[in-house]
Design an enzyme around this catalytic site. Structure first.
Site: not given
Ligand code: GDP
Ligand code: IMO
Ligand code: MG
Length: 427
Positions: A16, A40
């Site tokens: 995202k 995160g």
């Molecule tokens: P979010 O919480 O939905 O914002 O996603 P996170 O940042 O927790 O996890 C997504 C991970 O995948 C991050 O390390 C991004 O940098 C990485 N990422 C996002 N889009 C792509 C993609 O198309 N390819 C690869 N290899 N990594 C990606």
């Molecule tokens: P982003 O925005 C993945 C999960 C936790 C746990 C459950 C409840 O980066 O996608 P909480 O602390 O919210 O009460 O935990 O939700 N969880 C996530 N898993 N990505 C996240 O955020 C999360 N935020 C909470 O691991 O299973």
């Molecule tokens: Mg995340």
């Protein structure tokens, strides 16, 4: 101009942050509407990598007004730490707006989150331990502390004293922990008033006025559809509404303002924490996906559980969010597989289900029914148009599109801002 909502279509961590950053130079406001620093969101710009927990990803785009709206829960210490970290890296942060109605995460929320998880033992949810659940619980039971309360020392004191009457009993008598000192908490939170003041605004009013003026408002969800308190895999969910309906309540704008809902969908599936996950791979293939995809939590550093793409989940996300467009991320991670399994339905105690079963008991018993698609070996991280993708990768995208029930409008082939194929304009 419209409001556009972005939601996670699976269990979070779909990409995202990257998707929001991509449209950062085309929108005027980026709004977080739920969750807190359990999120995160990773943004990679050139050789710089940012991990955002509480701040909207739009803060990295110089012309965007980032907004933390009423539906978010704020841990003030984390907020100011995150702001400081960005300022030190040269990011300007003065534009940030924070809703006076957003609830604050208090020290007793963090304590209760951790201790209640410990007491659940094997039945634990696997929360991030940030106090999210207890803060939303207090909000719903009308015992919460809001941003605006820091401006009224009398009210703040009263609320904290009342809360601690109750929480300290629970901490000491149920969980055998030490109680917390009211004076210390009152002093800490009163100290946030002057720090918060420059950012605080009636964000619902600001956003509605912006929409009236023809500005673009982008609502950045955190977590994902299956972590939604109503529509997720309850009780293994977070305590807010990441689905698109939550965006209206969480930002104070009407549903008629939203013209587009973008679902972020990983080309396979991951989950952090406990709960059912039919396509989870507990073998070396799961480990392979984890390593290829770098699937380690941004917030807690935990290994993400990994599995194949689950089409009923994508269809479910389309349905409950009204998704109009998908951003399919991490296609590059799948390079090198001879064939790629895709879950097309479930076997639940001998019965076939094409959609997510109605009850959690059945979902816990669901085993995936797979169809297999030919893979590709080429590194696709340098590809910039759909036609350049290997034929089998194109076919995989088209298959997922058909099964998911909404058009795939963008494809991620790497973490970088430019590693995106935009098949049609997202904004
Ligand atoms: P979010 O919480 O939905 O914002 O996603 P996170 O940042 O927790 O996890 C997504 C991970 O995948 C991050 O390390 C991004 O940098 C990485 N990422 C996002 N889009 C792509 C993609 O198309 N390819 C690869 N290899 N990594 C990606
Ligand atoms: P982003 O925005 C993945 C999960 C936790 C746990 C459950 C409840 O980066 O996608 P909480 O602390 O919210 O009460 O935990 O939700 N969880 C996530 N898993 N990505 C996240 O955020 C999360 N935020 C909470 O691991 O299973
Ligand atoms: Mg995340």
């Amino acid at each position: 101009m419209p409001a556009i909502t972005l939601v996670g279509a699976q269990w979070g961590d779909e990409g995202k942050g990257k998707a929001t950053d991509l449209v950062g130079n085309r929108v005027d406001y980026v709004v977080r509407y739920q969750g807190g620093n359990n999120a995160g969101h990773t943004v990679v710009i050139g050789d710089q990598k940012y991990a955002l927990h509480l701040l909207p990803s739009g803060i990295l785009s110089p012309d965007v007004v980032p907004v933390i709206a009423n539906g978010v829960v704020i841990d003030p210490a984390v907020l100011f730490e995150e702001l400081r970290g960005l300022q030190e890296r040269g990011v300007t942060t003065e534009r940030l707006l924070i809703s006076a109605n957003a609830h604050l995460i208090m020290p007793y929320h963090r304590a209760l989150d951790k201790v209640s998880e410990r007491f659940l033992g094997k039945g634990k949810i696997g929360t991030t331990g940030r106090g999210i659940g207890p803060t939303y619980a207090d909000k719903i039971s009308r015992a919460g502390v809001r941003v605006q309360d820091t401006f009224d020392p009398k009210i703040l004191r009263k609320k904290i004293e009342l809360a601690l009457n109750d929480k300290n009993q629970i901490l000491t008598k149920v969980y055998n922990r030490r109680g917390l000192d009211a004076e210390q908490i009152i002093e800490e939170y009163l100290g946030y008033a002057d720090l918060l003041r420059p950012y605080v605004a009636d964000t619902s009013l600001v956003l509605n006025q912006a929409l009236d003026e023809g500005k673009n408002v982008f609502l950045e969800g955190s977590q994902g559809t299956l972590l939604d308190i109503d529509h997720g895999t309850y009780p293994f969910v977070t305590s807010s509404s990441p689905t698109s309906g939550g965006a209206c309540a969480g930002a104070g704008i009407g549903p008629t303002r939203i013209t587009k809902v973008i679902g972020i969908l990983k080309a396979y599936t991951t989950r952090v924490g406990s709960g059912p996950f039919p396509t989870e791979l507990l073998d070396e293939q799961g480990e392979w996906l984890r390593q290829q995809g770098g699937e380690y939590g941004v917030t807690t550093g935990r290994n993400r559980r990994c599995g194949w793409f689950d089409a009923p989940i994508a269809r479910y996300a389309t349905r409950v969010n009204g998704i109009t467009d998908f951003f399919l991320t991490k296609m590059d991670v799948l390079s090198g597989l001879e064939r790629i399994p895709v879950c097309v339905g479930y076997d639940v105690d001998g019965e076939r289900w094409d959609e997510i079963p109605m009850t959690q008991t059945d979902f816990h018993h669901a085993t995936p029914i797979y169809e297999y698609f030919d893979g590709w070996n080429e590194d696709i991280s340098h590809v910039r148009s759909f036609d350049e993708l290997p034929k089998n990768a194109q076919a995989y995208v088209r298959t997922l599109e058909e099964m998911s029930g909404a058009q795939i409008s963008a494809i991620g082939v790497g973490p970088g801002r430019d590693q995106t194929l935009e098949l049609r304009s997202l904004v």
